[in-house]
Design an enzyme around this catalytic site. Structure first.
Site, PDB file in Angstrom:
ATOM      1  N   GLN A   1      -6.250  -3.144  13.887  1.00  0.00           N
ATOM      2  CA  GLN A   1      -6.093  -4.262  14.984  1.00  0.00           C
ATOM      3  C   GLN A   1      -4.964  -5.315  14.862  1.00  0.00           C
ATOM      4  O   GLN A   1      -5.075  -6.242  15.283  1.00  0.00           O
ATOM      5  CB  GLN A   1      -7.271  -4.701  15.601  1.00  0.00           C
ATOM      6  N   THR A   2      -4.425  -5.282  13.506  1.00  0.00           N
ATOM      7  CA  THR A   2      -3.460  -6.502  12.849  1.00  0.00           C
ATOM      8  C   THR A   2      -2.350  -5.971  12.780  1.00  0.00           C
ATOM      9  O   THR A   2      -2.090  -4.766  11.950  1.00  0.00           O
ATOM     10  CB  THR A   2      -4.449  -6.853  11.717  1.00  0.00           C
TER      11      THR A   2
ATOM     12  N   GLU B   1      -5.702   0.855   5.513  1.00  0.00           N
ATOM     13  CA  GLU B   1      -5.920   1.533   6.890  1.00  0.00           C
ATOM     14  C   GLU B   1      -7.024   0.701   7.794  1.00  0.00           C
ATOM     15  O   GLU B   1      -6.748   0.746   8.936  1.00  0.00           O
ATOM     16  CB  GLU B   1      -6.242   3.003   6.633  1.00  0.00           C
TER      17      GLU B   1
ATOM     18  N   CYS C   1      17.753  14.309  19.742  1.00  0.00           N
ATOM     19  CA  CYS C   1      16.756  13.553  20.637  1.00  0.00           C
ATOM     20  C   CYS C   1      17.116  13.555  22.108  1.00  0.00           C
ATOM     21  O   CYS C   1      18.172  13.277  22.655  1.00  0.00           O
ATOM     22  CB  CYS C   1      16.926  12.002  20.191  1.00  0.00           C
TER      23      CYS C   1
ATOM     24  N   LEU D   1      -9.322 -10.384  11.409  1.00  0.00           N
ATOM     25  CA  LEU D   1      -8.758  -8.756  11.091  1.00  0.00           C
ATOM     26  C   LEU D   1      -9.617  -7.973  12.224  1.00  0.00           C
ATOM     27  O   LEU D   1      -9.755  -6.750  11.990  1.00  0.00           O
ATOM     28  CB  LEU D   1      -9.336  -8.500   9.729  1.00  0.00           C
TER      29      LEU D   1
ATOM     30  N   TYR E   1      -8.564   9.815  12.269  1.00  0.00           N
ATOM     31  CA  TYR E   1      -7.126   9.340  11.905  1.00  0.00           C
ATOM     32  C   TYR E   1      -7.168   8.659  10.574  1.00  0.00           C
ATOM     33  O   TYR E   1      -6.158   8.947  10.061  1.00  0.00           O
ATOM     34  CB  TYR E   1      -6.999   7.955  12.951  1.00  0.00           C
TER      35      TYR E   1
ATOM     36  N   CYS F   1      18.839   5.833  13.617  1.00  0.00           N
ATOM     37  CA  CYS F   1      17.817   7.004  13.883  1.00  0.00           C
ATOM     38  C   CYS F   1      18.369   8.108  13.303  1.00  0.00           C
ATOM     39  O   CYS F   1      19.541   8.592  13.970  1.00  0.00           O
ATOM     40  CB  CYS F   1      17.586   6.934  15.153  1.00  0.00           C
TER      41      CYS F   1
ATOM     42  N   TYR G   1     -12.730  -6.296  14.954  1.00  0.00           N
ATOM     43  CA  TYR G   1     -14.078  -6.210  14.879  1.00  0.00           C
ATOM     44  C   TYR G   1     -14.692  -6.392  13.516  1.00  0.00           C
ATOM     45  O   TYR G   1     -14.418  -5.685  12.636  1.00  0.00           O
ATOM     46  CB  TYR G   1     -14.487  -5.043  15.545  1.00  0.00           C
TER      47      TYR G   1
ATOM     48  N   TRP H   1       0.820  -1.173  -0.057  1.00  0.00           N
ATOM     49  CA  TRP H   1      -0.011   0.039  -0.184  1.00  0.00           C
ATOM     50  C   TRP H   1       0.584   1.273   0.033  1.00  0.00           C
ATOM     51  O   TRP H   1       0.258   2.312  -0.309  1.00  0.00           O
ATOM     52  CB  TRP H   1      -0.889  -0.050   1.253  1.00  0.00           C
ATOM     53  N   ARG H   2       2.416   1.227   0.334  1.00  0.00           N
ATOM     54  CA  ARG H   2       3.011   2.274   0.178  1.00  0.00           C
ATOM     55  C   ARG H   2       3.398   2.520  -1.331  1.00  0.00           C
ATOM     56  O   ARG H   2       4.059   3.521  -1.576  1.00  0.00           O
ATOM     57  CB  ARG H   2       4.317   2.132   1.024  1.00  0.00           C
TER      58      ARG H   2
ATOM     59  N   ASP I   1      -0.385   8.682  15.739  1.00  0.00           N
ATOM     60  CA  ASP I   1      -0.652   7.532  16.304  1.00  0.00           C
ATOM     61  C   ASP I   1       0.222   7.010  17.323  1.00  0.00           C
ATOM     62  O   ASP I   1       0.893   8.082  17.627  1.00  0.00           O
ATOM     63  CB  ASP I   1      -0.602   6.427  15.233  1.00  0.00           C
TER      64      ASP I   1
END
Length: 309
Positions: free
Chosen positions: A54-55, A49, A217, A94, A134, A211, A96, A36-37, A152
């Site tokens: 939840q996965t 999305e 940081c 997946l 979101y 990073c 709910y 999906w990117r 997020d």
């Protein structure tokens, strides 16, 4: 409100352009590959999305590809039998099942209310069934490069550690907006979520992941890698979510069943008068009926449940 009261209680680095450039360069040089990117198709991104809520992302890839093979367009999904969509959701664990219902209804809205063309802004996208702030912002960002800063759990953790942003939703949102360069929501939101997902995890991998924000940081400088409080996701095993899914899967197989036959197929310890008996099962069915997934009727002295078509 006075100026003093409205001042944020955090401060992003003065050389913010360098901070932005470091993150984007790090992301573009190497990042996790998710299909999906590689697309800017709003429908495909919306499906990813909703599935990802939840996965784990690694498990979403197979389900996402199978879903799009079966229903490749909003039109195909809108024409699908809702029970088939819900059944797919359950079969792939997946989360709910009402998310499958809402995704199906959102596809119907796109077809009937928008002539098949997705709305493009976060506000417009929230008009779709089941699409909250979101998800709307994520689709606007990744499909149309027209979103706000995504906030997020990963992003909160990054901002909290890197720039000492307080554990407060309003502060996180303000800092995220300030950090994001104008007109770059697609690459920026992908990049900062990637940073939280591979470098600034619960157990940080600052040096191993290279990073790009180490020089700015606060956590890296002080060694204090505490993170914002995050609600613990309830265990799926033994949860109502799990048994709701079993109800849907069973009714998909049998079409309809009286409760006396449905209960034992949902759990082996089902007993009508037991802790997980008739009253418990009726509660599950009531939840599913409220979500528009199941119909419960009385017939010939028996209560019968069936998937709503």
């Amino acid at each position: 409100m006075s100026d003093a009261e409205s001042e944020p209680d955090y401060a992003l680095p003065d050389d913010l352009p360098a901070v932005r450039e470091a993150l984007v360069s790090w992301y573009e040089a190497d990042h996790r590959e998710f299909p999906w990117r590689e697309t800017d198709d709003a429908y495909e991104i919306l499906v990813s999305e909703v599935m990802s809520q939840q996965t784990q992302l690694g498990r979403v890839v197979e389900a996402w590809e199978a879903f799009l093979d079966r229903w490749p367009t909003p039109e195909a999904l809108a024409d699908a039998d809702r029970a088939d969509v819900v059944g797919f959701w359950t079969d792939h664990s997946l989360g709910y099942n009402n998310r499958a219902k809402y995704l199906h209804e959102a596809a119907q809205q796109v077809v009937t209310e928008y002539d098949g063309d997705f709305p493009t802004t976060p506000d417009e996208l929230q008009e779709l069934m089941g699409v909250g702030p979101y998800t709307a912002n994520a689709v606007a960002s990744f499909a149309f490069n027209d979103g706000d800063a995504v906030v997020d759990t990963n992003v909160k953790r990054v901002l909290y550690r890197a720039f000492d942003v307080p554990d407060d939703d309003a502060a996180f949102e303000a800092a995220a907006r300030e950090a994001m360069p104008d007109g770059e929501s697609r690459v920026w939101n992908n990049a900062i979520m990637e940073l939280g997902g591979v470098a600034c995890e619960q157990t940080p991998k600052c040096d191993a992941a290279g990073c790009p924000w180490r020089e700015w940081c606060t956590a890296y400088e002080t060694g204090d890698f505490t993170a914002p409080d995050v609600p613990t996701q309830p265990s799926f095993e033994g949860s109502r979510r799990q048994f709701r899914g079993r109800v849907v899967s069973t009714l998909k197989e049998y079409d309809e069943l009286p409760l006396s036959k449905l209960g034992p197929r949902i759990r082996v310890d089902y007993a009508p008068d037991g802790e997980h008996g008739r009253e418990w099962l009726e509660g599950l069915l009531s939840d599913l009926a409220d979500d528009g997934l199941v119909d419960v009727t009385d017939r010939d002295g028996e209560t019968v449940a069936r998937l709503r078509r």
